[in-house]
Enzyme design. Structure first.
Site, PDB file in Angstrom:
ATOM      1  CB  THR A 186      51.832  60.410  37.130  1.00 14.73           C
ATOM      2  OG1 THR A 186      51.232  59.390  37.951  1.00 14.73           O
ATOM      3  CG2 THR A 186      53.256  60.013  36.779  1.00 14.73           C
TER       4      THR A 186
ATOM      5  CG  ASP B 260      22.153  20.110  52.097  1.00 14.19           C
ATOM      6  OD1 ASP B 260      21.382  20.267  51.135  1.00 14.19           O
ATOM      7  OD2 ASP B 260      23.164  19.379  52.080  1.00 14.19           O
TER       8      ASP B 260
ATOM      9  CB  CYS C  13      47.912  52.094  38.550  1.00 13.53           C
ATOM     10  SG  CYS C  13      48.663  53.435  37.625  1.00 13.53           S
TER      11      CYS C  13
END
Length: 467
Positions: A28, A433, A32
């Site tokens: 085609t 931290d 897609c």
């Protein structure tokens, strides 16, 4: 992924792989998404591409049914190429609209030939082809999801002329932009001028609740407003003020973005920044496969599938917020940042625009209660940003950003690494931290997803799921 993995994902229409690769159908001439609802082509008629740009470069045109422009896009982390990730951030800020590949490469500190090689290796297409495909996809999104006139669609998506815009769509879709709008299954949302609505897809799972809670606790009063169902904030771009609102639409695996802005020209950049705030380019499958090997993280991964690393709208704003957050509570930092915004930003009818760097470079922040040391740090940072020494657009790699940030008095590695996290660096890790320092010795096993590991630890502590 190997061909067999691609084939399994395609046949299953697995949404977790949406945007990770694209399918070209040789019979085609269409490409897609893996989730396309059209009947599956035979394996011998399928080609696989690592990006939409690669499929377009090979001569395939976008599918009108699955709309490749609506996919989550290229994953945020491309193998080991941090350079490609940084380049994509700059392209998202329209770096190639006014300059060429050579200028982009200079900003990244590499040669243009090497940059092209990296793009071909990881994306299967050149930087120009990637930018062109993004431009076309965004234009298609505007055609399908807004009622903007076509001249404004062309301008907002970066086309230099309406003639080139029409010719590009005629060549790719064999239809004019106007014909595509008429054929759109859903039609366009008709709204007031200056108001736009988009749906931005993500790869599931997506832990919206944890992300919105994180943003809500750190919201800047007057600038941001956060509820469990919505994130709102003011924005300022190209000399004009506006606002955004974001909501979760779990049934469509997307976020709904509403934009209020008087000029459609920067819509592409606004959308890209929102994608960064909500980490929509992440691939939770890759993150989980790496982190679930760790016994400490495994229960947290199961409790919070699809946890994201929250980004930010503006790097300078986030840097100021991070400095004001040093050694104080999260609530205290938000309150103080709100005071700075109200005192030095532009006050609108019911909200505030965060002040730019050139304003804070001259501001006496101690007048609103900022300590002398933090006020000095913010002024120095603002001056460096205003003079172009420090930027937050991705041109600096994480070590360069940390080196320049830590030249400023009062800014250490924690602040620089936390900022890198919020700017979308998946391997940033604020090792100093309080809750992470005991885990720093184990963090090497979490690469390249240490920012996600940090988020899992913080989320677990916030919810009482770990100590």
């Amino acid at each position: 992924m190997d061909i067999r993995a691609y084939e399994r994902a395609r046949l299953a229409r697995d949404p977790r792989f949406d945007g990770r690769f694209f399918i070209g159908v040789t019979t085609t001439g269409i490409y897609c998404r893996p989730i396309c609802p059209a009947p599956s082509p035979k394996p011998q008629n399928v080609r696989y591409f690592p990006s939409a740009a690669a499929a377009a470069e090979a001569g395939f045109r976008p599918c009108l049914r699955c709309r490749p422009e609506a996919s989550p896009g290229t994953p945020a982390w491309l193998g080991t190429s941090a350079t490609v990730s940084r380049a994509l951030k700059l392209i998202g800020e329209s770096a190639l609209d006014d300059a060429g590949v050579e200028a982009l490469a200079v900003r990244l500190g590499i040669g243009s030939r090497h940059l092209r090689r990296l793009f071909l290796k990881y994306l299967g297409a050149t930087p120009v082809a990637v930018a062109q495909t993004r431009r076309v996809h965004f234009a298609k999104k505007l055609i399908d999801e807004t009622n903007l006139p076509m001249t404004q669609v062309a301008m907002a998506s970066g086309f230099s002329s309406i003639r080139r815009f029409n010719a590009t769509f005629q060549g790719l879709y064999a239809r004019t932009p106007s014909a595509l709008r008429k054929a759109s299954a859903k039609g366009s949302d008709v709204g007031e001028a200056g108001r736009y609505r988009f749906h931005l897809g993500y790869r599931p799972p997506y832990d919206w609740d944890s992300l919105i809670e994180f943003l809500g606790r750190r919201a800047i009063p007057g600038v941001e407003s956060v509820t469990p169902g919505e994130y709102r904030r003011t924005i300022f771009m190209d000399g004009k003020a506006g606002a955004i609102a974001v909501r979760h639409v779990p049934g469509k695996r997307s976020l709904e973005l509403q934009i209020e802005y008087p000029d459609p020209a920067p819509l592409f950049r606004i959308v890209e920044r929102v994608r960064r705030i909500f980490d929509l380019g992440a691939d939770p499958g890759d993150v989980t496969r790496q982190l679930i090997k760790d016994d400490r993280l495994r229960p947290l991964l199961r409790a919070h599938p699809g946890l994201r690393v929250p980004g930010c709208w503006d790097g300078f704003e986030m840097a100021v917020r991070a400095i004001l957050g040093q050694q104080v509570s999260v609530k205290g930092a938000s309150t103080m940042t709100g005071r700075v915004a109200s005192a030095y930003g532009t006050v609108l009818e019911d909200s505030v625009l965060f002040p730019p760097a050139n304003v804070l470079a001259e501001a006496d922040l101690t007048a609103v209660g900022v300590t002398r040391q933090r006020a000095r740090s913010i002024r120095e940072l603002a001056a460096a940003v205003a003079e172009g020494e420090i930027g937050f657009d991705g041109a600096l790699d994480p070590p360069q950003l940390e080196e320049r940030m830590t030249r400023i008095s009062g800014i250490g590695p924690w602040t620089a690494q936390y900022l890198a996290m919020r700017l979308g660096e998946p391997d940033a890790f604020p090792a100093d931290d309080l809750y992470l320092r005991d885990l720093a010795g184990h963090s090497g096993a979490w690469r390249p997803w240490r920012a996600y590991a940090a988020m899992y630890v913080w989320t677990g502590i916030q919810n009482g799921e770990t100590r």
